[in-house]
Design a protein around this motif. Sequence first.
Motif, PDB file in Angstrom:
ATOM      1  N   VAL A 141       0.855  -1.184   0.000  1.00 30.09           N
ATOM      2  CA  VAL A 141       0.000   0.000   0.000  1.00 30.09           C
ATOM      3  C   VAL A 141       0.892   1.234   0.000  1.00 30.09           C
ATOM      4  O   VAL A 141       1.805   1.350   0.815  1.00 30.09           O
ATOM      5  CB  VAL A 141      -0.926   0.017   1.231  1.00 30.09           C
ATOM      6  N   PHE A 142       0.638   2.148  -0.942  1.00 36.26           N
ATOM      7  CA  PHE A 142       1.359   3.416  -1.006  1.00 36.26           C
ATOM      8  C   PHE A 142       0.484   4.510  -0.406  1.00 36.26           C
ATOM      9  O   PHE A 142      -0.735   4.498  -0.572  1.00 36.26           O
ATOM     10  CB  PHE A 142       1.703   3.777  -2.458  1.00 36.26           C
ATOM     11  N   SER A 143       1.118   5.465   0.255  1.00 36.79           N
ATOM     12  CA  SER A 143       0.392   6.577   0.836  1.00 36.79           C
ATOM     13  C   SER A 143       1.073   7.872   0.415  1.00 36.79           C
ATOM     14  O   SER A 143       2.300   7.997   0.511  1.00 36.79           O
ATOM     15  CB  SER A 143       0.381   6.453   2.366  1.00 36.79           C
ATOM     16  N   ALA A 144       0.277   8.827  -0.059  1.00 36.71           N
ATOM     17  CA  ALA A 144       0.847  10.102  -0.513  1.00 36.71           C
ATOM     18  C   ALA A 144      -0.219  11.184  -0.452  1.00 36.71           C
ATOM     19  O   ALA A 144      -1.418  10.893  -0.487  1.00 36.71           O
ATOM     20  CB  ALA A 144       1.385   9.987  -1.939  1.00 36.71           C
ATOM     21  N   GLU A 145       0.230  12.430  -0.347  1.00 37.64           N
ATOM     22  CA  GLU A 145      -0.703  13.552  -0.384  1.00 37.64           C
ATOM     23  C   GLU A 145      -1.210  13.798  -1.797  1.00 37.64           C
ATOM     24  O   GLU A 145      -2.260  14.398  -1.985  1.00 37.64           O
ATOM     25  CB  GLU A 145      -0.046  14.819   0.181  1.00 37.64           C
ATOM     26  N   CYS A 146      -0.457  13.356  -2.792  1.00 34.78           N
ATOM     27  CA  CYS A 146      -0.866  13.570  -4.186  1.00 34.78           C
ATOM     28  C   CYS A 146      -1.291  12.243  -4.804  1.00 34.78           C
ATOM     29  O   CYS A 146      -0.994  11.169  -4.296  1.00 34.78           O
ATOM     30  CB  CYS A 146       0.271  14.189  -4.995  1.00 34.78           C
ATOM     31  N   SER A 147      -1.988  12.335  -5.916  1.00 36.59           N
ATOM     32  CA  SER A 147      -2.451  11.149  -6.617  1.00 36.59           C
ATOM     33  C   SER A 147      -1.340  10.563  -7.480  1.00 36.59           C
ATOM     34  O   SER A 147      -0.299  11.195  -7.696  1.00 36.59           O
ATOM     35  CB  SER A 147      -3.650  11.507  -7.506  1.00 36.59           C
ATOM     36  N   VAL A 148      -1.582   9.355  -7.993  1.00 38.39           N
ATOM     37  CA  VAL A 148      -0.630   8.742  -8.925  1.00 38.39           C
ATOM     38  C   VAL A 148      -0.465   9.627 -10.152  1.00 38.39           C
ATOM     39  O   VAL A 148       0.644   9.866 -10.628  1.00 38.39           O
ATOM     40  CB  VAL A 148      -1.120   7.338  -9.344  1.00 38.39           C
ATOM     41  N   GLN A 149      -1.598  10.145 -10.655  1.00 36.01           N
ATOM     42  CA  GLN A 149      -1.555  10.975 -11.855  1.00 36.01           C
ATOM     43  C   GLN A 149      -0.696  12.213 -11.637  1.00 36.01           C
ATOM     44  O   GLN A 149       0.057  12.621 -12.531  1.00 36.01           O
ATOM     45  CB  GLN A 149      -2.975  11.389 -12.260  1.00 36.01           C
ATOM     46  N   ALA A 150      -0.798  12.824 -10.449  1.00 35.54           N
ATOM     47  CA  ALA A 150      -0.019  14.028 -10.163  1.00 35.54           C
ATOM     48  C   ALA A 150       1.470  13.714 -10.116  1.00 35.54           C
ATOM     49  O   ALA A 150       2.301  14.495 -10.605  1.00 35.54           O
ATOM     50  CB  ALA A 150      -0.466  14.638  -8.844  1.00 35.54           C
ATOM     51  N   LEU A 151       1.833  12.554  -9.553  1.00 35.62           N
ATOM     52  CA  LEU A 151       3.240  12.183  -9.477  1.00 35.62           C
ATOM     53  C   LEU A 151       3.795  11.853 -10.862  1.00 35.62           C
ATOM     54  O   LEU A 151       4.945  12.167 -11.177  1.00 35.62           O
ATOM     55  CB  LEU A 151       3.414  10.985  -8.532  1.00 35.62           C
ATOM     56  N   VAL A 152       2.970  11.229 -11.690  1.00 38.62           N
ATOM     57  CA  VAL A 152       3.387  10.953 -13.058  1.00 38.62           C
ATOM     58  C   VAL A 152       3.559  12.263 -13.834  1.00 38.62           C
ATOM     59  O   VAL A 152       4.536  12.460 -14.567  1.00 38.62           O
ATOM     60  CB  VAL A 152       2.356  10.041 -13.763  1.00 38.62           C
ATOM     61  N   ALA A 153       2.617  13.198 -13.631  1.00 37.09           N
ATOM     62  CA  ALA A 153       2.688  14.482 -14.330  1.00 37.09           C
ATOM     63  C   ALA A 153       3.912  15.292 -13.923  1.00 37.09           C
ATOM     64  O   ALA A 153       4.457  16.055 -14.727  1.00 37.09           O
ATOM     65  CB  ALA A 153       1.420  15.287 -14.060  1.00 37.09           C
ATOM     66  N   SER A 154       4.369  15.096 -12.685  1.00 36.85           N
ATOM     67  CA  SER A 154       5.543  15.840 -12.220  1.00 36.85           C
ATOM     68  C   SER A 154       6.843  15.304 -12.807  1.00 36.85           C
ATOM     69  O   SER A 154       7.888  15.946 -12.681  1.00 36.85           O
ATOM     70  CB  SER A 154       5.615  15.788 -10.692  1.00 36.85           C
ATOM     71  N   GLY A 155       6.801  14.133 -13.414  1.00 34.91           N
ATOM     72  CA  GLY A 155       7.988  13.529 -13.988  1.00 34.91           C
ATOM     73  C   GLY A 155       8.742  12.626 -13.048  1.00 34.91           C
ATOM     74  O   GLY A 155       9.733  11.991 -13.444  1.00 34.91           O
ATOM     75  N   THR A 156       8.304  12.532 -11.787  1.00 32.90           N
ATOM     76  CA  THR A 156       8.978  11.658 -10.818  1.00 32.90           C
ATOM     77  C   THR A 156       8.794  10.198 -11.197  1.00 32.90           C
ATOM     78  O   THR A 156       9.698   9.381 -11.036  1.00 32.90           O
ATOM     79  CB  THR A 156       8.421  11.904  -9.406  1.00 32.90           C
ATOM     80  N   LEU A 157       7.604   9.875 -11.687  1.00 32.59           N
ATOM     81  CA  LEU A 157       7.296   8.510 -12.110  1.00 32.59           C
ATOM     82  C   LEU A 157       6.978   8.499 -13.597  1.00 32.59           C
ATOM     83  O   LEU A 157       6.297   9.399 -14.100  1.00 32.59           O
ATOM     84  CB  LEU A 157       6.076   7.968 -11.349  1.00 32.59           C
ATOM     85  N   GLY A 158       7.458   7.469 -14.284  1.00 34.58           N
ATOM     86  CA  GLY A 158       7.073   7.285 -15.676  1.00 34.58           C
ATOM     87  C   GLY A 158       5.619   6.855 -15.761  1.00 34.58           C
ATOM     88  O   GLY A 158       5.060   6.299 -14.810  1.00 34.58           O
ATOM     89  N   LEU A 159       4.980   7.100 -16.882  1.00 33.28           N
ATOM     90  CA  LEU A 159       3.556   6.797 -17.044  1.00 33.28           C
ATOM     91  C   LEU A 159       3.260   5.324 -16.789  1.00 33.28           C
ATOM     92  O   LEU A 159       2.383   4.976 -16.009  1.00 33.28           O
ATOM     93  CB  LEU A 159       3.111   7.202 -18.451  1.00 33.28           C
ATOM     94  N   THR A 160       4.014   4.446 -17.425  1.00 36.26           N
ATOM     95  CA  THR A 160       3.762   3.007 -17.281  1.00 36.26           C
ATOM     96  C   THR A 160       4.050   2.536 -15.870  1.00 36.26           C
ATOM     97  O   THR A 160       3.255   1.815 -15.259  1.00 36.26           O
ATOM     98  CB  THR A 160       4.620   2.212 -18.282  1.00 36.26           C
ATOM     99  N   ARG A 161       5.191   2.943 -15.318  1.00 36.85           N
ATOM    100  CA  ARG A 161       5.571   2.494 -13.983  1.00 36.85           C
ATOM    101  C   ARG A 161       4.583   2.986 -12.935  1.00 36.85           C
ATOM    102  O   ARG A 161       4.175   2.239 -12.037  1.00 36.85           O
ATOM    103  CB  ARG A 161       6.973   2.987 -13.641  1.00 36.85           C
TER     104      ARG A 161
END
Length: 486
Positions: A311-331
Amino acid sequence: MSDAAFETGDERLAQDHKLTREAPIWLVDDDPAVRESLSQWLELADLNLRCFPRAEALLEALAAGEPVSVVISDIRMPGMDGLTLLSRLTLEAPELPVLMMTGHGDVATAVSAMQGGARDFIEKPFDPEALELKLRQALAGRRLSDENQRLRRRLSVRGLAGLLRGESAKIRQLREQILELKGHPARVWITGESGSGRTTTALALAEHAPSEGEAQRAGTSPASALLAKVECRALVGMASSTKASSTKASSTKASSGAALSEAIDEALQAAPEMNTLLLHDVDVLSPEQWQWLDAWLNAQPEGGRRAPRVVFSAECSVQALVASGTLGLTRGHALAEIELVTPSLRERREDIPLLMAHFSRQAAEVHQVPDLPFVRGELTTLMAADWPGNLAQLRQLASQRTVLGEQGQEPPATGQEAGEEDPDGLAAQVALFEATLIRAALTRARGNIAQVLEELALPRRTLNLKMHKYGLRRDDFRHGADGVSE
């Protein structure tokens, strides 16, 4: 003695008809004559039947989620035979009663069918009345099974309500989502503001997680023992402190996946009974740590005690983290299959009186002091506040007011006459909260009183009196006319 013991024959027949209208009896037999004769007989018995010529077609309908109450299957059929179908049904729908038919009548086949999980066995040519009797017995068992499942679900809801307290629409939705995830080892991403209850939501997932030995351990281990937690912000702090030092190797270790690996190993060792691994505040992880984590997750074995639900916990959504460039879209979308949202207190203000009372009682018990009553206007002020710290801030205030006696200050006098009901007083606030709950339940149920009685666990007379008190009419809710949104 259960209510079923007092049912009349007519009531049982009506219940069988209702059940098979919603979930028909399924018959699979390659002989068209058998399908036709059984259809005619069960139609006269007011039971709905659906026929399949092949076992494979029946399994396709089951996989599509189509409703069924009882299965009748021939044993000897081309393609998949009845015993193979029985073994598949036992795995995929263990609560489903199955009656087996054969024209060969050998005892060995009957014993194999019963040992394989069949409810009963019928020889061809069969007596239609005997078959109907066995079917009605199977339907009675199915109704009992469904009622037991409803009771277990209500118990699960009550258990979740102890962790995720509140009656607002959003907190109810969160509890329902957690119940739906039971039995599914999907990775979960919990999004929510700081202090909104992300860790508590992970604890609720741990209590309802699929795991080896769950049935034996149920009720014996607290939720906290089932959850291993890694604080990702601490890893960032470690990286910052080592970067300030002259030890380049330590800095590289902290900023890469090595520190994360050590933290996960320590968390797993500290919680040997865990079934859920919570990575808290993962939005602070570096791209290198995400790369390591991706490889680590891919290397985990399927199932087993050492392969917990992540389980992952974050203040932001997966989409927001992907949009920031921290995470690749697929990953990013592969790491978290399901996303849950913990609502802020601003989104569930109607829960604040209940939560404040609960936190105050807890503080009074822990510190062994009296639980203070709310003063005039205090609940109104609490419900109007912004609460940027959410549940954590509310809990801290509850402890402070209980231990230090810092109740809300009474507002200036308004010239209210003695004996008049204070609109800001506790009684008025409780009434407002109560009316809000009943109105919301009526809206969700579209005026279905039986559903409201079950949801709120109220006697019918009590609900009638309260609806009259608050001017609520069931007809106003039947078509959503009240306009209350969830």
